[in-house]
Write an enzyme that holds these catalytic residues in place. Structure first.
Site, PDB file in Angstrom:
ATOM      1  N   CYS A   2      -4.061   9.244  -7.329  1.00 28.87           N
ATOM      2  CA  CYS A   2      -4.266   9.062  -8.757  1.00 28.87           C
ATOM      3  C   CYS A   2      -3.133   9.768  -9.504  1.00 28.87           C
ATOM      4  O   CYS A   2      -2.318  10.459  -8.901  1.00 28.87           O
ATOM      5  CB  CYS A   2      -5.593   9.667  -9.172  1.00 28.87           C
ATOM      6  SG  CYS A   2      -6.938   9.063  -8.148  1.00 28.87           S
ATOM      7  N   ARG A  27       0.623   5.119  -9.979  1.00 32.92           N
ATOM      8  CA  ARG A  27      -0.081   5.897  -8.962  1.00 32.92           C
ATOM      9  C   ARG A  27      -1.511   5.413  -8.742  1.00 32.92           C
ATOM     10  O   ARG A  27      -2.199   5.878  -7.834  1.00 32.92           O
ATOM     11  CB  ARG A  27      -0.109   7.371  -9.364  1.00 32.92           C
ATOM     12  CG  ARG A  27       1.261   7.962  -9.575  1.00 32.92           C
ATOM     13  CD  ARG A  27       1.145   9.404  -9.985  1.00 32.92           C
ATOM     14  NE  ARG A  27       0.598  10.206  -8.917  1.00 32.92           N
ATOM     15  CZ  ARG A  27       1.290  10.739  -7.935  1.00 32.92           C
ATOM     16  NH1 ARG A  27       2.601  10.578  -7.899  1.00 32.92           N
ATOM     17  NH2 ARG A  27       0.716  11.444  -7.000  1.00 32.92           N
ATOM     18  N   TRP A  74      -7.035   5.588  -8.644  1.00 34.02           N
ATOM     19  CA  TRP A  74      -6.987   4.669  -7.513  1.00 34.02           C
ATOM     20  C   TRP A  74      -8.174   5.074  -6.649  1.00 34.02           C
ATOM     21  O   TRP A  74      -8.169   6.124  -6.023  1.00 34.02           O
ATOM     22  CB  TRP A  74      -5.678   4.827  -6.756  1.00 34.02           C
ATOM     23  CG  TRP A  74      -5.465   3.803  -5.684  1.00 34.02           C
ATOM     24  CD1 TRP A  74      -4.944   2.551  -5.836  1.00 34.02           C
ATOM     25  CD2 TRP A  74      -5.768   3.944  -4.288  1.00 34.02           C
ATOM     26  NE1 TRP A  74      -4.906   1.903  -4.630  1.00 34.02           N
ATOM     27  CE2 TRP A  74      -5.409   2.733  -3.659  1.00 34.02           C
ATOM     28  CE3 TRP A  74      -6.308   4.961  -3.513  1.00 34.02           C
ATOM     29  CZ2 TRP A  74      -5.564   2.519  -2.305  1.00 34.02           C
ATOM     30  CZ3 TRP A  74      -6.476   4.747  -2.155  1.00 34.02           C
ATOM     31  CH2 TRP A  74      -6.102   3.534  -1.559  1.00 34.02           C
ATOM     32  N   ASN A  98      -6.692  14.711  -8.415  1.00 35.63           N
ATOM     33  CA  ASN A  98      -5.950  13.786  -7.563  1.00 35.63           C
ATOM     34  C   ASN A  98      -6.086  14.290  -6.135  1.00 35.63           C
ATOM     35  O   ASN A  98      -5.833  15.467  -5.884  1.00 35.63           O
ATOM     36  CB  ASN A  98      -4.470  13.770  -7.989  1.00 35.63           C
ATOM     37  CG  ASN A  98      -3.606  12.936  -7.057  1.00 35.63           C
ATOM     38  OD1 ASN A  98      -4.093  12.045  -6.384  1.00 35.63           O
ATOM     39  ND2 ASN A  98      -2.316  13.238  -7.026  1.00 35.63           N
ATOM     40  N   GLY A  99      -6.506  13.420  -5.213  1.00 36.58           N
ATOM     41  CA  GLY A  99      -6.621  13.841  -3.814  1.00 36.58           C
ATOM     42  C   GLY A  99      -8.002  13.572  -3.260  1.00 36.58           C
ATOM     43  O   GLY A  99      -8.781  12.799  -3.830  1.00 36.58           O
ATOM     44  N   GLU A 500      10.568  -6.592   6.272  1.00 33.22           N
ATOM     45  CA  GLU A 500      10.436  -6.184   4.868  1.00 33.22           C
ATOM     46  C   GLU A 500      10.097  -7.409   4.002  1.00 33.22           C
ATOM     47  O   GLU A 500       9.286  -7.330   3.084  1.00 33.22           O
ATOM     48  CB  GLU A 500      11.740  -5.501   4.405  1.00 33.22           C
ATOM     49  CG  GLU A 500      11.884  -5.268   2.916  1.00 33.22           C
ATOM     50  CD  GLU A 500      10.829  -4.364   2.289  1.00 33.22           C
ATOM     51  OE1 GLU A 500       9.985  -3.821   3.006  1.00 33.22           O
ATOM     52  OE2 GLU A 500      10.840  -4.242   1.049  1.00 33.22           O
ATOM     53  N   LYS A 504       6.835  -7.789   1.580  1.00 35.27           N
ATOM     54  CA  LYS A 504       6.926  -8.081   0.140  1.00 35.27           C
ATOM     55  C   LYS A 504       6.016  -9.265  -0.196  1.00 35.27           C
ATOM     56  O   LYS A 504       5.326  -9.261  -1.200  1.00 35.27           O
ATOM     57  CB  LYS A 504       8.371  -8.435  -0.276  1.00 35.27           C
ATOM     58  CG  LYS A 504       9.345  -7.287  -0.368  1.00 35.27           C
ATOM     59  CD  LYS A 504       9.256  -6.463  -1.634  1.00 35.27           C
ATOM     60  CE  LYS A 504       8.458  -5.217  -1.431  1.00 35.27           C
ATOM     61  NZ  LYS A 504       9.071  -4.086  -0.840  1.00 35.27           N
ATOM     62  N   GLU A 507       2.251  -8.209  -0.031  1.00 32.84           N
ATOM     63  CA  GLU A 507       1.757  -7.339  -1.099  1.00 32.84           C
ATOM     64  C   GLU A 507       1.775  -8.003  -2.467  1.00 32.84           C
ATOM     65  O   GLU A 507       0.953  -7.680  -3.315  1.00 32.84           O
ATOM     66  CB  GLU A 507       2.468  -5.976  -1.124  1.00 32.84           C
ATOM     67  CG  GLU A 507       3.944  -5.998  -1.405  1.00 32.84           C
ATOM     68  CD  GLU A 507       4.530  -4.578  -1.452  1.00 32.84           C
ATOM     69  OE1 GLU A 507       5.710  -4.436  -1.101  1.00 32.84           O
ATOM     70  OE2 GLU A 507       3.827  -3.632  -1.842  1.00 32.84           O
ATOM     71  N   HIS A 523       6.911 -16.023  23.174  1.00 38.12           N
ATOM     72  CA  HIS A 523       5.867 -15.190  23.786  1.00 38.12           C
ATOM     73  C   HIS A 523       4.573 -15.230  22.986  1.00 38.12           C
ATOM     74  O   HIS A 523       3.780 -14.294  23.056  1.00 38.12           O
ATOM     75  CB  HIS A 523       6.374 -13.747  23.937  1.00 38.12           C
ATOM     76  CG  HIS A 523       7.624 -13.662  24.756  1.00 38.12           C
ATOM     77  ND1 HIS A 523       7.627 -13.868  26.117  1.00 38.12           N
ATOM     78  CD2 HIS A 523       8.915 -13.455  24.404  1.00 38.12           C
ATOM     79  CE1 HIS A 523       8.869 -13.773  26.564  1.00 38.12           C
ATOM     80  NE2 HIS A 523       9.670 -13.527  25.545  1.00 38.12           N
ATOM     81  N   LYS A 626       1.612   3.143  -5.853  1.00 36.88           N
ATOM     82  CA  LYS A 626       2.988   3.382  -5.433  1.00 36.88           C
ATOM     83  C   LYS A 626       3.130   4.629  -4.565  1.00 36.88           C
ATOM     84  O   LYS A 626       3.920   4.653  -3.639  1.00 36.88           O
ATOM     85  CB  LYS A 626       3.905   3.490  -6.647  1.00 36.88           C
ATOM     86  CG  LYS A 626       5.362   3.466  -6.225  1.00 36.88           C
ATOM     87  CD  LYS A 626       6.245   2.870  -7.245  1.00 36.88           C
ATOM     88  CE  LYS A 626       7.658   2.755  -6.734  1.00 36.88           C
ATOM     89  NZ  LYS A 626       7.844   1.606  -5.845  1.00 36.88           N
TER      90      LYS A 626
HETATM   91  C1  F6R Z   1       6.090  -1.536  -0.390  1.00 36.56           C
HETATM   92  C2  F6R Z   1       5.979  -0.128  -0.698  1.00 36.56           C
HETATM   93  C3  F6R Z   1       5.259   0.756   0.271  1.00 36.56           C
HETATM   94  C4  F6R Z   1       6.014   2.094   0.392  1.00 36.56           C
HETATM   95  C5  F6R Z   1       5.239   3.067   1.294  1.00 36.56           C
HETATM   96  C6  F6R Z   1       6.008   4.359   1.540  1.00 36.56           C
HETATM   97  O1  F6R Z   1       6.805  -2.220  -1.374  1.00 36.56           O
HETATM   98  O2  F6R Z   1       6.446   0.308  -1.705  1.00 36.56           O
HETATM   99  O3  F6R Z   1       5.120   0.155   1.505  1.00 36.56           O
HETATM  100  O4  F6R Z   1       7.276   1.842   0.917  1.00 36.56           O
HETATM  101  O5  F6R Z   1       4.010   3.367   0.717  1.00 36.56           O
HETATM  102  O6  F6R Z   1       6.310   5.009   0.355  1.00 36.56           O
HETATM  103  P1  F6R Z   1       7.439   6.127   0.253  1.00 36.56           P
HETATM  104  O7  F6R Z   1       8.737   5.489   0.538  1.00 36.56           O
HETATM  105  O8  F6R Z   1       7.314   6.645  -1.145  1.00 36.56           O
HETATM  106  O9  F6R Z   1       7.091   7.175   1.287  1.00 36.56           O
END
Ligand code: F6R
Length: 631
Positions: A2, A27, A74, A98-99, A500, A504, A507, A523, A626
């Protein structure tokens, strides 16, 4: 995961807190709330949904007061409801958190036995009840917080106020990030410095175990005695073991306004803005490591050079998108420097029993610098006295501060939840890092060094050229939308970028996407191929080109549609593909190291335009946040 913010001594706390929450929305964004204190009154407003819902509610309310706390959630414990949203209020106590409180069930059972009635399903309300009980006995908010610290287990950052102590805000940190900032006689706390960048002049990050009490225009900091960052977060239990820190010894960091932050400018979404910033921010990744006059690579500090000289093995640990950057680094380092690289996700690595030698190097990658699993790996490595290098975007984040050597992504603030520019800047730095290792180990010739530097210097222009053709990706969205499943495929340097790309799409578009290396196709995954499956094939002209083309023939003959992404005007790829996108013409000899960086952009654009076409919330995809500060 959060976001929390609090302030004391500001003229309009409602505005300060709402502005701050906006910057913290990345967050968590399922509900939010705000509490403003005025003399012995508190006015609390909460709303389910995006922050705009809370804004709508408070617009009609006069919420006067120079002191307040606020939260963007969150959900971890309990559904997304107003009752579960913060701030939580019990008796005179108001709290944002938060936590996660790991022992909350035990604590809640004890409180229930005492006849306490709970209004929410959260672990936070347990803290509020405990604080209220302690406050009734101690008659001091600070003493109540000290006592609660001694019973809570888990990972938490708390902001607490009581209507019985006007203009008083007490903060406690044990785990998630919490920053303390000031400007004249105003004080601020927040999970991220962005939240107070328009109001505070300087700040410092709280350490685990820290308690700060702000009382009107003064503050005091209590820190655990004999503090040692290597101790686990629950070790410093005895509430009498804090000491008041002399404020002369505090190191304040100047608040810098991030030029890339808070406005979408003319872009529809932050994500699109951040994609289009990449040519510009790539310069910030490259320039600290390159002498453009001598066309030479700059090396890291002498201590790190010594360690690199000795090392025979490098571990790279990260999560999510940063993990895919780590995968790419493995290909770069093993080719450029001939050093063996092991890559793992932090969530797995932290529970493995991996033998690590004192001469091994460990690199942790994290955009936020606060990811719980990655941070936990760092803490356990420090206990074993293993040197750790970090690559973070957020300076002064926990991972940056606790590591022995720091590299920076220098991508500027990333607001969209899906990482784009931080990923590309990570690839650039990791590419440079691999050539630094090669140079330190005498495996880079002077000619290659000059060629490599020239390649790096061409990157901003090449990234711009990819973006010049973004419309070509946008035009393919209808074609993409005809498919229900997506296989991203590539070999060698292109494989991590395929992974990657699949992440993308998952998500942002909420459809099933998987990545496979072309070599693995026979395989198993070949059985998935039919006309409903779209294969997104990364096939640049590199050492794997011919093999990948043969695999693509096999896919084609089984009826799948193909979206080929490859080198400039590759007629063969165009022939095999249903749709295609070409990367710009590269004349540099290091095209093998440029291709993956450039190919990342069509992956981002494809997920972005597809998500927008389907009407999804591009910047804040469902169920995500994030900064993942809980396990
Ligand atoms: C995907 C994304 C997440 C972060 C992951 C790690 O677009 O943003 O998969 O890459 O949560 O986050 P960091 O890099 O902040 O440790």
């Amino acid at each position: 995961m959060c976001g929390i913010i609090g302030c004391v001594g500001v003229t309009n706390s409602k505005q300060v807190l709402l502005e701050g929450l906006k910057t913290l929305e990345y967050r968590g964004y399922d509900s939010s709330g705000i509490a403003i204190f005025n003399k012995d009154n508190v006015n609390i407003v909460k709303a389910v949904g995006k922050l705009s819902q809370l804004q709508k509610k408070v617009n009609n309310q006069e919420m006067l007061g120079s002191h307040g706390i606020a939260h963007t959630r969150w959900a971890t414990h309990g559904k997304v409801t107003e009752e579960n949203a913060h701030p939580h209020i019990v008796g005179s106590i108001s709290i944002v958190h938060n936590g996660i409180i790991e022992n909350y069930r035990k604590l809640k059972t004890e409180l229930l036995k005492d006849g306490v009635v709970f209004k929410s399903e959260t672990d936070t309300e347990v803290i509020a009840h405990l604080l209220n009980n302690y406050y009734e006995k101690e008659k001091s908010l600070l003493q109540a917080v000290k006592k609660v610290k001694s019973v809570l287990q888990g990972s938490f950052a708390l902001l607490v106020s009581s209507v019985k102590e006007p203009q008083t805000l007490v903060a406690l940190k044990s785990g998630p990030p919490l920053l303390f900032a000031r400007s004249n006689e105003s004080y601020f706390f927040s999970s991220d410095s962005l939240a107070f960048q328009n109001y505070a002049t300087e700040f410092f990050p709280l350490e685990d175990g820290d308690i700060i009490e702000v009382k009107k225009d003064k503050f005091s900091l209590l820190r655990d005695k004999n503090k040692n960052e290597n101790k686990s977060k629950n070790e410093n239990k005895n509430e009498n073991e804090n000491e008041i820190i002399d404020q002369k010894n505090l190191i304040w960091i100047k608040v810098s306004k991030d030029q890339y932050s808070l406005s979408k400018q003319s872009y529809k979404h932050f994500m699109l803005k951040e994609i289009f910033e990449q040519p510009q921010v790539s310069v910030q990744a490259i320039s600290p490591y390159i002498d453009q006059v001598k066309m030479e690579l700059l090396l890291p500090c002498k201590d790190l050079q010594q360690k690199i000289k000795k090392t025979k093995k490098i571990f790279i640990i990260a999560c999510g998108t940063s993990f895919y950057a780590a995968m790419e680094a493995k290909y770069y380092i093993e080719k450029a420097a001939g050093v063996s690289v092991e890559v793992d996700t932090a969530s797995e690595f932290r529970y493995r029993h991996t033998p690590i030698d004192q001469d091994d190097l460990v690199l942790l990658i994290s955009q936020s610098g606060e990811t719980a699993d990655t941070l936990s790996v760092l803490r356990s490595l420090k206990e074993k006295e293993i040197s750790v290098i970090s690559l973070c975007n957020t300076k002064s984040s926990s991972i940056d501060r606790l590591s022995d050597f720091s590299y920076y992504m220098n991508a500027g603030v990333e607001v969209a939840v899906a990482s784009t520019k931080a990923f590309v800047n990570s690839l650039i730095i990791l590419n440079i890092f691999s050539e630094q290792i090669a140079k330190i180990k005498n495996k880079l010739t002077t000619t290659d060094e000059k060629d490599f530097v020239a390649s790096m210097l061409s990157l901003p222009r090449l990234l711009g050229e990819v973006l010049d053709f973004s419309i070509a990706i946008k035009d393919k969205v209808e074609f993409l939308s005809k498919h229900k499943g997506f296989l991203f495929m590539g070999r060698g340097f292109s494989f991590p970028i395929s992974m990657e790309g699949a992440l993308k799409l998952k998500e942002l578009v909420y459809l099933h996407a998987e990545a496979y290396s072309f070599g693995e196709m026979k395989h198993g995954p070949l059985a998935l191929i039919d006309k409903n499956m779209l294969v997104i094939a990364l096939v640049p002209k590199d050492e794997f080109y011919e093999k990948s083309l043969s695999n693509l023939e096999e896919v084609r003959s089984r009826g799948a549609s193909i979206f080929g992404i490859g080198s400039y005007q590759d007629k063969e790829l165009a022939r095999l593909s249903t749709e295609h996108f070409f990367l710009p013409k590269i004349t540099e000899s290091f095209c093998w190291s440029l291709n993956p960086i450039l190919a990342s952009l069509p992956m981002q654009l494809l997920a972005y335009y597809f998500s927008d076409y389907l009407g999804h919330d591009v910047d804040q995809p469902r169920n995500l946040a994030k900064s993942v500060t809980v396990e």
